[in-house]
Design an enzyme around this catalytic site. Structure first.
Site, short mmCIF file in Angstrom:
data_model
loop_
_atom_site.label_atom_id
_atom_site.label_comp_id
_atom_site.label_asym_id
_atom_site.label_seq_id
_atom_site.Cartn_x
_atom_site.Cartn_y
_atom_site.Cartn_z
N THR A 61 1.14 -0.95 -0.16
CA THR A 61 0.12 0.09 0.18
C THR A 61 0.86 0.97 -0.06
O THR A 61 1.89 1.33 0.08
CB THR A 61 -1.22 -0.22 1.03
OG1 THR A 61 -0.25 0.52 2.62
CG2 THR A 61 -1.17 -1.38 1.75
N CYS A 62 0.20 2.62 -0.36
CA CYS A 62 1.63 3.59 -0.22
C CYS A 62 1.66 3.77 1.47
O CYS A 62 2.46 4.43 1.17
CB CYS A 62 0.31 4.78 -0.17
SG CYS A 62 -0.74 5.23 0.90
N ASN A 63 1.30 3.12 2.22
CA ASN A 63 2.03 3.53 3.58
C ASN A 63 3.03 1.58 3.75
O ASN A 63 3.97 1.82 5.15
CB ASN A 63 1.37 3.77 4.93
CG ASN A 63 0.72 5.33 4.30
OD1 ASN A 63 1.57 5.82 4.40
ND2 ASN A 63 -0.29 5.05 4.11
N GLY A 79 -6.81 4.05 -10.10
CA GLY A 79 -7.41 2.93 -9.54
C GLY A 79 -8.10 3.32 -8.52
O GLY A 79 -8.67 4.26 -8.34
N ALA A 127 -7.45 6.87 -7.42
CA ALA A 127 -8.00 7.52 -8.27
C ALA A 127 -10.11 8.02 -7.82
O ALA A 127 -10.35 8.41 -8.40
CB ALA A 127 -8.16 6.97 -9.31
N GLN A 169 -7.89 -3.74 0.92
CA GLN A 169 -6.44 -3.22 0.66
C GLN A 169 -6.18 -4.70 0.49
O GLN A 169 -5.59 -5.86 0.02
CB GLN A 169 -5.46 -2.48 0.61
CG GLN A 169 -5.55 -0.75 -0.01
CD GLN A 169 -5.33 -0.14 0.86
OE1 GLN A 169 -4.17 0.11 2.31
NE2 GLN A 169 -5.12 1.58 0.19
N GLU A 181 -8.85 4.47 9.11
CA GLU A 181 -9.32 4.08 8.13
C GLU A 181 -9.59 3.22 7.14
O GLU A 181 -8.81 2.43 7.55
CB GLU A 181 -8.45 5.02 6.45
CG GLU A 181 -6.78 4.69 7.30
CD GLU A 181 -6.43 4.01 5.51
OE1 GLU A 181 -7.19 3.51 5.22
OE2 GLU A 181 -5.29 3.12 6.14
#
Length: 451
Positions: free
Chosen positions: A46-48, A193, A196, A121, A115
């Protein structure tokens, strides 16, 4: 089998390191599972965070061998030093690995605590592993337990009920410095994705109706047909950037957009891509405000201590229950072996009885009585075995039946290939209504490309 996970997240390394490690995820060969030392592998990117959940044989040293194999492969595929890769990854085993996943899926490890995007995910990570025949039965049970834990946290606590997410916090920051109100702003979104999609929904909620979408993979028209907005072609991109008040990067493209390419302000640039859609020097342009994932992490509001503590109690109970159930399952094979052993002796003795006295009613009554006696004799060790397993002492039972009956208990073989469920059926375990829409390409939090 031994469960373990390797973790690189915003909590133990910087986001740039997470991005560099993540570029090697796609290169992890299925051979590590089908022909190598791993029994199963699920990758959460993931983004983190980058997290590898794996299932190793229970023999001594197997986990270390599997870790070395994963580190070596990531090192080869990314060009990073193996020592650097190893130092960037935290290792959790068994119950600690389960507790970590349950904490992550509940939003307690997120940059924005509570969140709910992380649940989707995690769900997709398992589906991808199943479709690749890389998810062992034990990993499937682990992730299904994680789904139940996330649902319990969502329904039994107030954690996440405000609907905060990385996207929402980023747009809150953008609102503070934006040159115009949302209803008077034009937005340009890079990517098609999951984030977005979440961005499109968040912009609509804030009243921003003039939204344009660009995709380097050419999916913009298909994306906007489903979610609204206007597609932008490659030759129109320069004009679209000049006319936009807010530009949001969600694609994780192959190379960040240079400052010289982006027109000077006044405008806000929000870069949510792990591998960056925009070069950091964009912040030096006159009138341009740059918001990054690091900005979001620092600005993320904290949940109340009461909500977090309640969620952690649920996670702790779930992890303990998962460990207990695993231990109880581990003695089932031993119990079956003991039952078969004793019943085989009984059958052998009854053959002698019938051979000597025939197959009359008396022999039947004797067999019935002996079977009842055998069940009674087995009841106490079976109950004791499960109590020992619940206390994490199942090895004592294994040792006892090996010493007393000379029984060698082997773990049951589990099929490597598990049928991948439909996305809808597995999604029922997660609070999917709060997760971003799924698309296979340009997804910033799953498969960042090398920059």
């Amino acid at each position: 089998m031994v469960l373990f996970t390797l973790v690189a997240s915003h909590r133990n390394v910087d986001l740039n390191t997470v991005a560099r490690l993540s570029t090697g995820v796609d290169a992890l060969p299925h051979a590590l599972v089908t022909h190598g030392s791993l029994e199963g592998l699920v990758t959460l990117s993931t983004c983190n965070r980058l997290e590898l959940y794996a299932d190793a044989p229970s023999r001594p040293g197997a986990v270390d061998e599997c870790v070395d194999a994963l580190v070596a492969q990531i090192s080869r595929s990314t060009g990073l030093d193996a020592g650097f890769v190893a130092d960037s990854l935290e290792l959790h085993r068994e119950e600690d690995a389960a507790a970590h996943l349950f904490t992550v899926v509940s939003g307690l490890e997120s940059a924005v605590v509570g969140e709910r995007e992380i649940t989707g995910q995690v769900r997709r990570a398992l589906i991808d592993a199943q479709e690749a025949s890389a998810a062992s039965g034990e990993l499937i049970r682990l992730f299904e337990s994680a789904a139940r834990t996330a649902r319990a946290v969502g329904t039994q606590t107030s954690l996440g009920e405000r609907g905060r997410s990385i996207v929402s916090v980023a747009l809150d920051l953008a609102e503070d410095v934006a040159p115009a109100r949302w209803d008077a702003s034009r937005a340009l979104v890079f990517g098609t994705g999951a984030y977005a999609g979440a961005t499109m929904a968040a912009l609509a909620e804030r009243g921003c109706a003039d939204v344009h979408v660009y995709s380097g993979s050419g999916r913009a028209r298909e994306f906007t047909d489903k979610r609204g907005g206007s597609p932008v072609e490659r030759e129109e991109l320069g004009r679209a950037m000049r006319e936009s008040d807010i530009i949001i990067g969600c694609s994780g493209g192959s190379a960040p957009i240079a400052a010289g390419t982006l027109p000077e302000g006044p405008r806000v640039v929000v870069d949510l891509a792990l591998t960056r859609d925009f070069d950091p020097s964009v912040a030096d342009l006159d009138g341009v405000e740059l918001i990054t994932l690091e900005s979001v992490r620092l600005a993320a509001p904290e949940e109340t201590d009461e909500s977090v503590e309640a969620a952690r109690r649920i996670v702790d109970r779930a992890a303990a229950d998962f460990a207990t159930h695993r231990s109880e399952r581990s003695v089932d094979t031993a119990i079956v072996a003991l039952r078969r052993h004793t019943m085989a002796i009984l059958d052998s003795e009854m053959e002698k009885v019938r051979g000597q006295y025939g197959c009359g009613a008396q022999a039947d009554q004797l067999e019935f009585a002996m079977r009842r006696m055998m069940h009674s004799l087995l009841h106490t060790p079976m109950v004791k075995a499960r109590k020992l397993a619940a206390a994490g002492r199942e090895e004592e039972f294994f040792s006892a039946i090996e010493a007393l009956y000379d029984l060698q208990v082997e773990a049951p073989e589990e099929p490597r290939e598990q049928p991948a469920p439909s996305r809808g059926s597995l999604a029922a375990g997660y609070p999917a209504a709060q997760t971003p829409a799924e698309e296979p390409d340009d997804e910033l939090c799953r498969r960042p490309r090398a920059s």
